[in-house]
Design a protein around this motif. Structure first.
Motif, PDB file in Angstrom:
ATOM      1  N   ARG A 179      10.229 -13.971   2.345  1.00 23.13           N
ATOM      2  CA  ARG A 179      10.088 -15.105   1.417  1.00 23.13           C
ATOM      3  C   ARG A 179       8.650 -15.220   0.926  1.00 23.13           C
ATOM      4  NH1 ARG A 179      12.426 -18.920   4.303  1.00 23.13           N
ATOM      5  NH2 ARG A 179      10.520 -19.471   5.392  1.00 23.13           N
ATOM      6  N   ASN A 180       7.690 -15.051   1.838  1.00 24.07           N
ATOM      7  CA  ASN A 180       6.279 -15.122   1.443  1.00 24.07           C
ATOM      8  C   ASN A 180       5.901 -13.980   0.510  1.00 24.07           C
ATOM      9  OD1 ASN A 180       5.944 -17.413   2.947  1.00 24.07           O
ATOM     10  ND2 ASN A 180       4.995 -16.388   4.673  1.00 24.07           N
ATOM     11  N   ALA A 181       6.628 -12.860   0.592  1.00 22.76           N
ATOM     12  CA  ALA A 181       6.364 -11.721  -0.289  1.00 22.76           C
ATOM     13  C   ALA A 181       7.125 -11.839  -1.608  1.00 22.76           C
ATOM     14  CB  ALA A 181       6.742 -10.419   0.414  1.00 22.76           C
ATOM     15  N   GLY A 182       7.906 -12.917  -1.762  1.00 13.98           N
ATOM     16  CA  GLY A 182       8.605 -13.144  -3.025  1.00 13.98           C
ATOM     17  C   GLY A 182      10.040 -12.640  -3.055  1.00 13.98           C
ATOM     18  N   PHE A 183      10.564 -12.222  -1.919  1.00 13.50           N
ATOM     19  CA  PHE A 183      11.943 -11.750  -1.863  1.00 13.50           C
ATOM     20  C   PHE A 183      12.834 -12.825  -1.264  1.00 13.50           C
ATOM     21  CE2 PHE A 183       9.390  -7.910  -1.765  1.00 13.50           C
ATOM     22  CZ  PHE A 183      10.014  -7.143  -2.724  1.00 13.50           C
ATOM     23  N   VAL A 184      14.050 -12.922  -1.767  1.00 13.11           N
ATOM     24  CA  VAL A 184      15.017 -13.867  -1.221  1.00 13.11           C
ATOM     25  C   VAL A 184      16.323 -13.131  -0.965  1.00 13.11           C
ATOM     26  CG1 VAL A 184      14.039 -15.908  -2.339  1.00 13.11           C
ATOM     27  CG2 VAL A 184      15.758 -14.590  -3.527  1.00 13.11           C
ATOM     28  N   PRO A 185      17.133 -13.628  -0.019  1.00 16.02           N
ATOM     29  CA  PRO A 185      18.435 -13.006   0.219  1.00 16.02           C
ATOM     30  C   PRO A 185      19.285 -13.075  -1.050  1.00 16.02           C
ATOM     31  CG  PRO A 185      17.887 -14.520   1.988  1.00 16.02           C
ATOM     32  CD  PRO A 185      16.857 -14.704   0.915  1.00 16.02           C
ATOM     33  N   PRO A 186      20.160 -12.092  -1.255  1.00 23.65           N
ATOM     34  CA  PRO A 186      20.956 -12.053  -2.490  1.00 23.65           C
ATOM     35  C   PRO A 186      21.790 -13.313  -2.727  1.00 23.65           C
ATOM     36  CG  PRO A 186      21.416 -10.127  -1.111  1.00 23.65           C
ATOM     37  CD  PRO A 186      20.437 -10.976  -0.374  1.00 23.65           C
ATOM     38  N   GLU A 187      22.338 -13.897  -1.668  1.00 22.89           N
ATOM     39  CA  GLU A 187      23.171 -15.088  -1.866  1.00 22.89           C
ATOM     40  C   GLU A 187      22.349 -16.279  -2.347  1.00 22.89           C
ATOM     41  OE1 GLU A 187      22.402 -14.569   2.568  1.00 22.89           O
ATOM     42  OE2 GLU A 187      23.217 -13.321   0.992  1.00 22.89           O
ATOM     43  N   ILE A 188      21.086 -16.352  -1.945  1.00 25.22           N
ATOM     44  CA  ILE A 188      20.220 -17.436  -2.418  1.00 25.22           C
ATOM     45  C   ILE A 188      19.867 -17.205  -3.891  1.00 25.22           C
ATOM     46  CG2 ILE A 188      18.007 -18.599  -2.092  1.00 25.22           C
ATOM     47  CD1 ILE A 188      20.046 -19.050   0.186  1.00 25.22           C
ATOM     48  N   ALA A 189      19.592 -15.963  -4.238  1.00 25.33           N
ATOM     49  CA  ALA A 189      19.311 -15.639  -5.644  1.00 25.33           C
ATOM     50  C   ALA A 189      20.531 -15.941  -6.508  1.00 25.33           C
ATOM     51  CB  ALA A 189      18.916 -14.167  -5.776  1.00 25.33           C
ATOM     52  N   ASP A 190      21.737 -15.652  -5.988  1.00 24.23           N
ATOM     53  CA  ASP A 190      22.964 -15.956  -6.735  1.00 24.23           C
ATOM     54  C   ASP A 190      23.129 -17.458  -6.930  1.00 24.23           C
ATOM     55  OD1 ASP A 190      23.545 -13.272  -6.928  1.00 24.23           O
ATOM     56  OD2 ASP A 190      25.087 -13.277  -5.375  1.00 24.23           O
ATOM     57  N   ARG A 191      22.859 -18.234  -5.890  1.00 25.67           N
ATOM     58  CA  ARG A 191      22.965 -19.692  -6.021  1.00 25.67           C
ATOM     59  C   ARG A 191      21.994 -20.214  -7.080  1.00 25.67           C
ATOM     60  NH1 ARG A 191      24.482 -23.390  -1.337  1.00 25.67           N
ATOM     61  NH2 ARG A 191      26.054 -22.223  -0.203  1.00 25.67           N
TER      62      ARG A 191
END
Length: 126
Positions: A51-63
């Motif tokens: 998260r600190n590197a700017g990545f999020v789990p795919p399901e969060i990005a989908d939401r």
């Protein structure tokens, strides 16, 4: 109390007296605590690093994309964009429902019910 604790406390008090803590970023604002209770304990550190590197789990990005699409569709605009947005929205909702991950949406989920209500209003609009 150890000598190191006493020295640390003394230096903190001296710095406080000199006003070195007065103008720190976020001074006077409440602390923001992250609710990571839904993340398994053994994965919390890895999720935080990502998260600190700017990545999020795919399901969060989908939401997030679902929310953006709903907002865009409610504002209206070009008919082609709206039709494409509805298709993408339905695909994302279906994808989230079928994924077995913890952040996915279920039929009994309040978030899912709200999405369906907004989608129904939008379908009636078009």
């Amino acid at each position: 109390m150890s000598i190191f604790s006493i020295l640390a406390e003394q230096r903190i008090e001296e710095a406080q007296a000199r006003g070195e803590f007065d103008h720190l970023p976020g001074a006077g604002k409440p602390l923001e605590f992250e609710d990571d209770s839904a993340v398994p304990e053994d994965l919390r550190m890895a999720y935080k690093v990502l998260r600190n590197a700017g990545f999020v789990p795919p399901e969060i990005a989908d939401r997030k994309e679902i929310g953006n699409l709903l907002d865009m569709l409610e504002k209206g605009g070009d008919e082609r964009e709206c039709v494409a947005g509805m298709r993408r929205l339905k695909t994302l909702v279906l994808h989230l429902r079928r994924s077995g991950r913890s952040a996915a949406i279920e039929e009994h989920d309040e978030y899912y019910r709200k999405i369906l209500q907004r989608m129904a209003r939008l379908e009636n609009k078009f």
